[in-house]
Design an enzyme around this catalytic site. Structure first.
Site, short mmCIF file in Angstrom:
data_model
loop_
_atom_site.label_atom_id
_atom_site.label_comp_id
_atom_site.label_asym_id
_atom_site.label_seq_id
_atom_site.Cartn_x
_atom_site.Cartn_y
_atom_site.Cartn_z
CB SER A 2 19.21 110.28 115.79
OG SER A 2 20.09 109.28 115.34
CD GLU A 32 28.03 116.33 109.68
OE1 GLU A 32 29.04 117.01 109.96
OE2 GLU A 32 27.53 115.49 110.46
#
Length: 316
Positions: free
Chosen positions: A273, A131
């Site tokens: 996740s 990210e």
């Protein structure tokens, strides 16, 4: 033989967030639309169980676009990619679908807006995390400076202290980021921040839930992957909130039973996740050894949903 009693505090919210849900759906819908194989640049989300499941359905995971053939679709992971990646895919006339979480895309747009206004960017994030790489890659080299700690703020070398803005990685610890933001404001009083903190709602909610249960727990387990930033932050938050034993486990086979000998209360949560099936697997493992009473502690309700890209909603 009677099992010892165990109060299991189950944090809510936990597990999948809207961005992860959308990213997985994108891969599944791409496989339905175009058939296998569909290529995915980087793990779609940081969870081995999820990635292995998609691989079994025909997804091929690669680290770089160069590893993808021109004639098969490619999906960019939920973490986001530098601008150079879709540009390269377009140059090769590839079909691509961007599964970047909309909350990460918001940070990308913010960074570009600040740059357009002549501001140099400081990014609070972890070096090498996809990210962070993706966000820093929205602007030319040198336009985004990475800081990871309060100490980094003291030594950062900027072009003009009056022409600065900052953004943050979405999966960081709320508390750690607050300290770094305070240090930035102290050193650079004119620095411009986001209208709303960039840390995503799911990261914040999961951390708040852990803070709520951690003081009551002899031990706390976070179900998540070792390369999942938000999962690792949950372990740190639990320890800071007063839980003496906080550990990350990918699934039930990772539980260190000897370390949990004699516990009477346990907290369980999961990174954004981690699928619910793995959380249930861990709970079932405790049911085998303890007389478990589950107390679900709800600190927030989540009803966020993100649409998948239009290309996947249109018929083939």
């Amino acid at each position: 033989m009677t099992k010892p009693p165990l109060t299991l505090y189950l944090a809510a919210p936990r597990g999948f967030c809207a961005g992860v849900d959308r990213a997985i759906k994108i891969v599944e819908m791409a496989l339905e639309k175009w058939g296998a194989p569909v290529y995915v640049r980087h793990e779609i989300v940081h969870n081995k169980f999820v990635v292995d499941g998609l691989r079994d359905k025909g997804a091929v995971f690669v680290e770089e676009l160069e590893e993808c053939p021109d004639d098969r679709p490619v999906i960019f992971s939920a973490h986001g990619v530098p601008k150079s990646v879709p540009a390269a895919a377009t140059a090769r006339e590839m079909v691509y679908v961007d599964a970047t979480c909309p909350l990460v895309s918001k940070v990308h747009i913010e960074a570009q807006r600040h740059a357009d206004n002549g501001l140099q960017m400081i990014m609070i994030g972890h070096k090498g995390h996809p990210e962070t790489v993706g966000t820093m890659g929205q602007l030319p080299e040198g336009e985004v400076i990475l800081v990871e700690t309060v100490a980094d703020v003291a030594t950062v070398d900027v072009r003009d202290p009056d022409q600065l803005a900052f953004v943050t990685q979405t999966t960081l610890s709320v508390d750690d980021t607050a300290d770094i933001v305070a240090a930035l404001h102290a050193r650079f009083p004119k620095i411009v921040g986001p209208h709303k903190e960039d840390i995503c709602y799911a990261t914040t909610n999961r951390q708040e839930a852990v803070k709520e249960i951690a003081p009551n727990c002899d031990a706390l387990l976070v179900v998540g992957a070792p390369n999942s930033s938000n999962s690792k932050r949950l372990v740190e938050v639990a320890a800071r909130a007063g839980c003496d034993y906080a550990q990350l486990v990918q699934r039930s086979s990772d539980i260190d039973w000897r370390a949990l000998d004699g516990i009477k209360s346990l907290g369980i949560t999961a990174g954004a996740s981690a699928p619910e099936v793995l959380i249930n697997e861990v709970i079932d493992a405790f049911r085998d050894k303890f007389d478990v009473t589950v107390d679900q502690v709800v600190t927030a309700e989540e009803n966020v949903e993100f649409k998948v890209p239009r290309v996947l909603r249109q018929p083939a």
